[in-house]
Structures are given as structure tokens and as C-alpha cells.
Write an enzyme that holds these catalytic residues in place. Structure first.
Site, PDB file in Angstrom:
ATOM      1  N   ASN A  21       0.877  -1.166   0.000  1.00  0.00           N
ATOM      2  CA  ASN A  21       0.000   0.000   0.000  1.00  0.00           C
ATOM      3  C   ASN A  21       0.919   1.222   0.000  1.00  0.00           C
ATOM      4  OD1 ASN A  21      -1.796   2.041   0.510  1.00  0.00           O
ATOM      5  ND2 ASN A  21      -2.776   1.055   2.264  1.00  0.00           N
ATOM      6  N   ARG A 104      -2.473  -2.048  -3.570  1.00  0.00           N
ATOM      7  CA  ARG A 104      -3.686  -1.257  -3.401  1.00  0.00           C
ATOM      8  C   ARG A 104      -3.593  -0.059  -4.350  1.00  0.00           C
ATOM      9  NH1 ARG A 104      -5.066   3.279   0.920  1.00  0.00           N
ATOM     10  NH2 ARG A 104      -7.243   3.527   0.383  1.00  0.00           N
ATOM     11  N   HIS A 193     -12.759   3.002  -0.314  1.00  0.00           N
ATOM     12  CA  HIS A 193     -12.799   1.975   0.749  1.00  0.00           C
ATOM     13  C   HIS A 193     -13.482   0.704   0.244  1.00  0.00           C
ATOM     14  CE1 HIS A 193     -12.912   5.337   4.057  1.00  0.00           C
ATOM     15  NE2 HIS A 193     -11.671   4.931   3.859  1.00  0.00           N
ATOM     16  N   HIS A 221     -17.955   2.170   7.457  1.00  0.00           N
ATOM     17  CA  HIS A 221     -16.499   2.118   7.631  1.00  0.00           C
ATOM     18  C   HIS A 221     -16.087   3.447   8.257  1.00  0.00           C
ATOM     19  CE1 HIS A 221     -12.258   1.162   6.255  1.00  0.00           C
ATOM     20  NE2 HIS A 221     -12.184   2.449   6.535  1.00  0.00           N
ATOM     21  N   GLY A 223     -13.196   5.126   9.982  1.00  0.00           N
ATOM     22  CA  GLY A 223     -11.794   5.280  10.398  1.00  0.00           C
ATOM     23  C   GLY A 223     -11.511   6.762  10.457  1.00  0.00           C
ATOM     24  N   ASN A 224     -10.288   7.151  10.124  1.00  0.00           N
ATOM     25  CA  ASN A 224     -10.018   8.577  10.000  1.00  0.00           C
ATOM     26  C   ASN A 224     -10.768   9.097   8.774  1.00  0.00           C
ATOM     27  OD1 ASN A 224      -8.906  10.832  11.077  1.00  0.00           O
ATOM     28  ND2 ASN A 224      -6.890  10.505  10.187  1.00  0.00           N
ATOM     29  N   ARG A 254     -11.974  15.654   7.205  1.00  0.00           N
ATOM     30  CA  ARG A 254     -12.733  16.063   6.004  1.00  0.00           C
ATOM     31  C   ARG A 254     -14.172  16.389   6.365  1.00  0.00           C
ATOM     32  NH1 ARG A 254     -11.215  10.724   3.071  1.00  0.00           N
ATOM     33  NH2 ARG A 254      -8.984  10.843   3.371  1.00  0.00           N
ATOM     34  N   ARG A 297     -11.027   8.797  20.638  1.00  0.00           N
ATOM     35  CA  ARG A 297     -10.728   8.543  22.059  1.00  0.00           C
ATOM     36  C   ARG A 297     -10.596   9.862  22.809  1.00  0.00           C
ATOM     37  NH1 ARG A 297      -6.177   4.435  20.080  1.00  0.00           N
ATOM     38  NH2 ARG A 297      -6.230   6.027  18.502  1.00  0.00           N
ATOM     39  N   VAL A 344     -12.789   3.624  14.388  1.00  0.00           N
ATOM     40  CA  VAL A 344     -13.881   4.125  15.238  1.00  0.00           C
ATOM     41  C   VAL A 344     -14.985   3.068  15.332  1.00  0.00           C
ATOM     42  CG1 VAL A 344     -15.663   5.912  15.477  1.00  0.00           C
ATOM     43  CG2 VAL A 344     -13.379   6.529  14.624  1.00  0.00           C
ATOM     44  N   GLY A 345     -15.384   2.518  14.206  1.00  0.00           N
ATOM     45  CA  GLY A 345     -16.489   1.558  14.175  1.00  0.00           C
ATOM     46  C   GLY A 345     -16.219   0.323  15.019  1.00  0.00           C
ATOM     47  N   GLU A 346     -14.950  -0.118  15.030  1.00  0.00           N
ATOM     48  CA  GLU A 346     -14.615  -1.343  15.771  1.00  0.00           C
ATOM     49  C   GLU A 346     -14.403  -1.087  17.260  1.00  0.00           C
ATOM     50  OE1 GLU A 346     -11.241  -3.232  13.797  1.00  0.00           O
ATOM     51  OE2 GLU A 346     -12.196  -2.829  11.875  1.00  0.00           O
ATOM     52  N   ASN A 347     -13.996   0.162  17.589  1.00  0.00           N
ATOM     53  CA  ASN A 347     -13.578   0.412  18.973  1.00  0.00           C
ATOM     54  C   ASN A 347     -14.459   1.341  19.788  1.00  0.00           C
ATOM     55  OD1 ASN A 347     -10.939  -1.044  19.003  1.00  0.00           O
ATOM     56  ND2 ASN A 347     -10.523   0.374  17.317  1.00  0.00           N
ATOM     57  N   GLU A 397      -8.313  -5.083   5.074  1.00  0.00           N
ATOM     58  CA  GLU A 397      -8.122  -4.750   3.657  1.00  0.00           C
ATOM     59  C   GLU A 397      -6.942  -5.509   3.055  1.00  0.00           C
ATOM     60  OE1 GLU A 397      -8.712  -0.665   5.153  1.00  0.00           O
ATOM     61  OE2 GLU A 397      -9.357  -0.213   3.122  1.00  0.00           O
TER      62      GLU A 397
HETATM   63  P1  ADP Z   1      -7.427   5.121   8.788  1.00  0.00           P
HETATM   64  O1  ADP Z   1      -7.066   3.761   8.258  1.00  0.00           O
HETATM   65  O2  ADP Z   1      -8.550   5.792   8.059  1.00  0.00           O
HETATM   66  O3  ADP Z   1      -6.268   6.023   9.046  1.00  0.00           O
HETATM   67  P2  ADP Z   1      -8.346   3.699  11.169  1.00  0.00           P
HETATM   68  O4  ADP Z   1      -9.392   2.806  10.616  1.00  0.00           O
HETATM   69  O5  ADP Z   1      -7.091   3.096  11.676  1.00  0.00           O
HETATM   70  O6  ADP Z   1      -8.041   4.926  10.219  1.00  0.00           O
HETATM   71  O7  ADP Z   1      -9.022   4.547  12.359  1.00  0.00           O
HETATM   72  C1  ADP Z   1      -8.284   5.501  13.063  1.00  0.00           C
HETATM   73  C2  ADP Z   1      -9.212   6.205  14.042  1.00  0.00           C
HETATM   74  O8  ADP Z   1      -9.865   5.226  14.860  1.00  0.00           O
HETATM   75  C3  ADP Z   1      -8.508   7.114  15.024  1.00  0.00           C
HETATM   76  O9  ADP Z   1      -8.336   8.401  14.476  1.00  0.00           O
HETATM   77  C4  ADP Z   1      -9.461   7.128  16.197  1.00  0.00           C
HETATM   78  O10 ADP Z   1     -10.403   8.188  16.013  1.00  0.00           O
HETATM   79  C5  ADP Z   1     -10.208   5.822  16.102  1.00  0.00           C
HETATM   80  N1  ADP Z   1      -9.885   4.879  17.179  1.00  0.00           N
HETATM   81  C6  ADP Z   1      -8.890   3.990  17.235  1.00  0.00           C
HETATM   82  N2  ADP Z   1      -8.920   3.291  18.391  1.00  0.00           N
HETATM   83  C7  ADP Z   1      -9.983   3.758  19.090  1.00  0.00           C
HETATM   84  C8  ADP Z   1     -10.557   3.479  20.363  1.00  0.00           C
HETATM   85  N3  ADP Z   1     -10.046   2.532  21.167  1.00  0.00           N
HETATM   86  N4  ADP Z   1     -11.658   4.163  20.734  1.00  0.00           N
HETATM   87  C9  ADP Z   1     -12.182   5.094  19.928  1.00  0.00           C
HETATM   88  N5  ADP Z   1     -11.688   5.434  18.724  1.00  0.00           N
HETATM   89  C10 ADP Z   1     -10.601   4.771  18.316  1.00  0.00           C
END
Ligand code: ADP
Length: 414
Positions: A21, A104, A193, A221, A223-224, A254, A297, A344-347, A397
Site C-alpha cells: 500500500n 492497493r 474503501h 467504515h 476510520g479517519n 474532512r 478517544r 472508530v467503528g470497531e472500537n 483490507e
Molecule cells: P485510517 O485507516 O482511516 O487512518 P483507522 O481505521 O485506523 O483509520 O481509524 C483511526 C481512528 O480510529 C482514530 O483516528 C481514532 O479516532 C479511532 N480509534 C482507534 N482506536 C480507538 C478506540 N479505542 N476508541 C475510539 N476510537 C478509536
């Protein structure tokens, strides 16, 4: 039939796939063994072209992570450094066990609906798409060319972020602007994505014990970068990102959806240049623009301390998310599951809870005990009685790129 999908056919001898990637100043990589989809090594080269380039390599076959900070001039030097690290673990890129390299590629336009073995024509098409992906495709191309120079004999496969979304109907993919102008400049909604949306929608079907063809899923999805998709029977019918990854949900930096006239206003009244507005909307908006932080977080921590600005940023983020859930519910007609994925979605349990709160009328609910459970596995967080499943499905991915690459190389062996 895939090489490994047919039990009567022996798998190809070479079973390792290197996934690359390549960003403008970074290369992320993973080496996988596709006989059992295990990772053999993962790593990252950052700050390519700077004095303080960093290479972090983690062998997963035993041994410690290794890190070096030293100048790495360009992608060629970066890939050679990665090759040396892998060779130290007995996983060198000259090994006959390496079947292919999977790249990718962010933008495949409308042309690439599937992964493809890279040749000169593919390289030319990825280059032709640079005007619609100026930040990503040049870096992806550099990574591909470097890898091709290193192993010219090896199949190199491009896996496109946009490919999964090419099934969107014209009614979802077109903007309501003058058709001639749109076509002339290839302006339409491509979505991104896609590798994650494809993987997560399939994994969600698996979690429900059903075939992907029988399931309608809304994938979030988060994430950031963040995007939503509506997946009907395994095919994407709508997604929130558009011509570029700027459209749709509120993201880390964004803006997502916005009246396009804001841009004219900033130009005419605010005296801003095109580049300044581009930077504003892509880098200084979203959560960071709203409250100064883009890490969920940190935002949650500030909310717990009573910070009103962080609260408002969170509320705007959730409001947009709910609007997309409602919109895709209407697009799909019947929804079997909503899947949360990425950082964010997972955590972030509070994000999942807030996004689903109040949607009981749509058959949606979250069980707070299940939602609080942490883990790396796909899991349901909706109550047993819920009409629609709500799930947390970790995305992968790299595994998806490796799987698609291996499938293609296995097929071309036939
Ligand atoms: P990308 O691949 O788009 O850079 P990720 O999917 O790795 O991003 O997601 C990163 C974001 O996930 C972080 O900016 C943060 O906001 C969020 N994140 C990661 N871990 C946690 C957590 N334990 N609790 C809440 N948000 C989290």
C-alpha cells in the site's frame, strides 16, 4: 473456481502474497501465506525522502519487531530495505514461494471493475486517472513501478478501492449536473474503501450464517476517513464517497457533505484560493475542524470532562451517520444487518450506541452489554429479538487484497 476453492485441484506451489500500500511518502506492507491466510510479516516505511525515514518491521513467524531511523531517499530504496528485512527472516522477495505482489490502487475509475494483472495498458490507465485522484494514484504508480523493477518476472496485481462500487446504478452514481460536462471531465460518484466494504459485507453475511447473495447490509467504515455503503445481495448499490473521498460522512479531517456553494462563497467573499479551500475541506474540517481533535478517544475523554465543543463535534458526526443509515435503509428497502468497522467503528462503543439510538422504529437496537464487549472477532451487538442485526466486523483490507490477488494468479495458472 478458485485455485484453493476446489478441493480436487492442488493449490499452486507458490502461496505467498506480498501486499503493498504505497502512499506519497510511505509504504505499508504485509506478507501473507494464502494456504491458511496467515500473516508472515507486517511493516511500514514512513517519511520516505526525509532525513528521519522510519522502517518498522515485525516478523510474525517469531522474533522481535525491528525499527530503523535513517534516510530512505525514495520508494525504490524503501522497497529494497523492506526486501532486506524480509530476507533476514528467511522470507526474501526472491523466494520461489512468492506468488505475486498485490498493490492497493485507490482510483480505478469505471474501467476497472475487478483486480487485474498489471501490464503497460493497466499502468497507462492508472496514470490517465491521475486528474481524479491526484493525491493517491501517482504514489500507487510509483510503488508498482518500483516493485516491477525489483521482480519483473512476478505477476503484479492491482486491487482498486473503487472496484466494489462499480456496480452502483447510474441513478446513484451520477450527480445531477449537465451530462455533457460531467462526461467530459469524468465527474461521477466512484466511491472508495471498496476493498473494506466488500470484505466486511461478506463477513457480515458469514456472521449471520447466510450467503452474501441473500443479505442486504449497510456497512459503516468509520476510520479517519469514513464511508457508508448500501450492499444488496453482495453488490454495492450506493456509497457515500463520491468523485473524491471528500463526500459523505463527517470524517477525522474532512467535511463530508456540504452545500457546494460554500466553496463559491469562500472564494468570492472569503478571498480564498482553490488550494486553500481544498486544504480547508480535506485537512482542517471534520472532527478536527469542529473541535481541534480528530481522534475519537480524545473527543470522548473531553466529553466526559464536560467539554461542549467536543460534544457538539460528536453530535454532528452522529447526526450525519444517522442520516446515512436512514437513507440507505430506504435505498435497500429491506435491511438484514448494519456493520460497524474500522478504527472508530470497531472500537468506539459510544459511537455505535448513539448512531443506533432512537431507530427502534426501523427494527434497530443495540444491547449495551454486548456493545461494551471488546475483541478482535466479528460479533453481534443487537439484542436477540432485534429485527435487524447490528454487528461489529473488523475489516482486513490487506487480507482482502491478498485473497483477490491470489485468486487471480491462481486462475491465470489454469
Ligand atoms: P485510517 O485507516 O482511516 O487512518 P483507522 O481505521 O485506523 O483509520 O481509524 C483511526 C481512528 O480510529 C482514530 O483516528 C481514532 O479516532 C479511532 N480509534 C482507534 N482506536 C480507538 C478506540 N479505542 N476508541 C475510539 N476510537 C478509536
Amino acid at each position: 473456481m478458485d485455485a484453493w476453492g476446489d478441493p480436487h485441484r492442488s493449490a499452486p506451489l507458490a502461496s505467498r502474497i506480498l501486499v503493498l500500500n504505497s502512499g506519497s511518502s510511505s509504504v505499508k506492507y504485509q506478507l501473507l501465506d494464502m494456504r491458511d491466510s496467515t500473516r508472515l510479516a507486517v511493516g511500514l516505511v514512513e517519511r520516505i525522502g526525509e532525513e528521519t525515514s522510519r522502517l518498522k518491521h515485525t516478523p510474525l513467524t517469531g522474533g522481535e519487531s525491528r525499527e530503523q531511523i535513517a534516510p530512505i531517499a525514495d520508494h525504490d530504496a524503501a522497497l529494497k530495505a523492506v526486501a532486506e528485512e524480509l530476507a533476514q527472516d528467511g522470507l526474501g522477495l526472491d523466494s520461489p514461494e512468492l506468488a505475486a505482489i498485490g498493490h492497493r490502487v485507490v482510483h480505478g475509475g469505471m474501467h476497472f471493475t475487478d483486480p487485474i494483472v498489471i501490464d503497460d495498458a493497466v499502468l497507462a490507465e492508472i496514470k490517465r486517472l491521475i486528474p481524479v485522484a491526484p493525491l493517491h494514484n501517482p504514489a500507487n504508480l510509483t510503488g508498482i513501478r518500483t516493485a516491477m523493477a525489483l521482480r519483473p518476472d512476478l505477476p503484479q496485481v492491482a486491487v482498486f478501492d473503487t472496484a466494489f462500487h462499480t456496480t452502483m446504478p447510474e441513478s446513484a452514481a451520477r450527480y445531477a449536473i449537465d451530462v455533457k460536462t460531467a462526461d467530459e471531465h469524468r465527474i461521477r460518484r466512484y466511491g472508495f474503501h471498496g476493498t473494506s466494504h466488500a470484505y466486511v459485507s461478506r463477513e457480515t453475511a458469514k456472521l449471520l450464517g447466510k450467503a452474501p447473495e441473500d443479505v442486504n447490509v449497510i456497512v459503516l467504515h468509520l476510520g479517519n476517513g469514513a464511508s457508508a455503503s448500501a450492499v444488496q445481495g453482495g453488490r454495492c448499490v450506493d456509497t457515500s464517497m463520491g468523485l473524491t473521498p471528500l463526500e459523505g460522512l463527517v470524517m477525522g479531517t474532512r467535511s463530508g457533505d456540504m452545500d457546494p456553494a460554500v466553496i463559491f462563497h469562500l472564494m468570492r467573499v472569503g478571498g480564498m484560493s482553490t488550494d486553500e479551500i481544498d486544504t480547508l475541506l480535506n485537512k482542517k474540517s471534520g472532527l478536527i475542524g469542529l473541535c481541534g481533535d480528530n481522534d475519537m478517544r480524545e473527543i470522548r475523554r473531553r466529553i466526559d470532562e464536560g467539554d461542549e465543543q467536543a460534544r457538539l463535534a460528536f453530535d454532528i458526526y452522529i447526526h450525519r451517520l444517522k442520516k446515512y443509515i436512514g437513507a440507505y435503509y430506504a435505498v435497500l428497502g429491506r435491511v438484514d444487518a448494519i456493520a460497524f468497522t474500522a478504527g472508530v467503528g470497531e472500537n468506539a462503543a459510544p459511537v455505535r450506541e448513539a448512531a443506533i439510538a432512537g431507530l427502534e422504529g426501523l427494527g434497530l437496537a443495540v444491547d449495551s452489554d454486548l456493545n461494551a464487549v471488546r475483541g478482535d472477532e466479528s460479533r453481534l451487538i443487537s439484542p436477540r429479538s432485534a429485527r435487524v442485526a447490528v454487528a461489529v466486523v473488523p475489516t482486513d483490507e490487506e487480507l482482502e487484497i491478498a485473497t483477490q490477488t491470489y485468486a487471480l494468479v491462481g486462475k491465470s495458472d489454469d
